[in-house]
Scaffold this active site. Sequence first.
Site, short mmCIF file in Angstrom:
data_model
loop_
_atom_site.label_atom_id
_atom_site.label_comp_id
_atom_site.label_asym_id
_atom_site.label_seq_id
_atom_site.Cartn_x
_atom_site.Cartn_y
_atom_site.Cartn_z
N GLY A 93 0.79 -1.09 0.03
CA GLY A 93 -0.04 -0.01 0.04
C GLY A 93 0.73 1.24 0.03
O GLY A 93 2.13 1.37 0.55
N CYS A 94 0.32 2.33 -0.30
CA CYS A 94 1.36 3.65 -0.51
C CYS A 94 1.31 3.99 0.85
O CYS A 94 2.82 4.42 0.94
CB CYS A 94 0.38 4.48 -1.29
SG CYS A 94 -1.14 4.82 -0.41
N TRP A 95 0.66 4.00 1.69
CA TRP A 95 0.66 4.69 3.27
C TRP A 95 1.87 3.94 3.94
O TRP A 95 2.84 4.48 4.41
CB TRP A 95 -0.38 4.71 4.01
CG TRP A 95 -1.55 6.02 3.58
CD1 TRP A 95 -2.73 5.90 3.05
CD2 TRP A 95 -1.12 7.15 3.91
NE1 TRP A 95 -3.12 7.14 2.86
CE2 TRP A 95 -2.33 7.91 3.51
CE3 TRP A 95 -0.16 7.75 4.48
CZ2 TRP A 95 -2.33 9.49 3.56
CZ3 TRP A 95 -0.34 9.45 4.76
CH2 TRP A 95 -1.53 9.97 4.13
N PRO A 96 1.75 2.38 3.81
CA PRO A 96 2.80 2.05 4.97
C PRO A 96 4.05 1.98 4.61
O PRO A 96 5.11 1.81 5.21
CB PRO A 96 2.37 0.21 4.86
CG PRO A 96 0.89 0.60 4.21
CD PRO A 96 0.90 1.64 3.24
N TYR A 106 7.15 10.66 -1.25
CA TYR A 106 7.12 9.94 -2.46
C TYR A 106 5.80 9.97 -3.20
O TYR A 106 4.82 10.85 -2.65
CB TYR A 106 7.46 8.48 -2.03
CG TYR A 106 6.63 7.75 -0.93
CD1 TYR A 106 5.66 6.83 -1.29
CD2 TYR A 106 6.71 8.10 0.27
CE1 TYR A 106 4.76 6.15 -0.28
CE2 TYR A 106 6.13 7.31 1.18
CZ TYR A 106 5.12 6.60 1.13
OH TYR A 106 4.39 6.04 2.27
#
Length: 307
Positions: A115-118, A286
């Site tokens: 996932g993007c957040w982790p 990022y």
Amino acid sequence: MTAKIFIDGEAGTTGLQIRERLAERRDLKLLSIPAESRKDTAVRAALLNEADVAILCLPDDAAKESVSLIENDRTKVIDASTAHRVAEGWAYGFPEMSKEQAGVIASAKRVANPGCWPQGPIAMLRPLVEAGLVPADFPVTVSGISGYSGGGRTMIEDYQGKGEDAPEYMPYGLTFKHKHLPELQRYAKLSRVPLFQPVVGNFAQGMVVSVPLQLSHLPKVPKGAELHAAIADYYAGTKGFVEVAPLDTTERTAELDPEIYNNTNRMRLHVFFNDATAQAALVAVYDNLGKGASGAAVQNLDLMLVS
């Protein structure tokens, strides 16, 4: 030999970006499903079984169904949903997570795209936990802001439709049950569930994720330079897209612009600190659609095609 790639769910945000990144590749043949056949299970199954690598850009249940439709032991899978990120038998698709992880992905038949957040918090916390500077049971808080493209087509259409009336700053995940928490906890090597509070901003893509640390609660309080050295040493000499900014005591910096690395795979990690107050903040910048999604999928694809 030309590898056959099928993007199951190519009409979605992640699928479209993956296809754009692969469109000019001469070493790949992209298999495509006609628009009128996207819900035809038999057509999807045929393409999934024809592909050398299937990239799933689907909701969780649909991704699980796609995996079940593969009847051979040859087709490799990259799943961009949350369905398999902590599942047994699936490699976690964050190549820079450890010195061994790129090899693990290269030899895997099943890879769960992160996932993007982790990814940012994992990239910053895991080195500190492994170095013993932050205990696994430390009460970690994660916050940040991401572009609205992270919410998929519905949120994109909502924000673009509202224009200037779209919310500039919209906190969510306020029940603290976010779907990314299991992978964040596991791969950051935390024994306690982090407190995660994300925000959507009124910009299309890019993100900044922050992990504030009250170091005074630790039995042995590390200095900011120690935190930075541990993270920098962890990534020194590794191949990939994670880089560590030089140690800096600046009050503010334009490098924390969430859109600065859009359309790239770059992830840049920062350590800010005040040794007098025993406080620090780890910050990752990022692109939520680059290193956070489509770019990561292509990076994993390239690793899997080598084996």
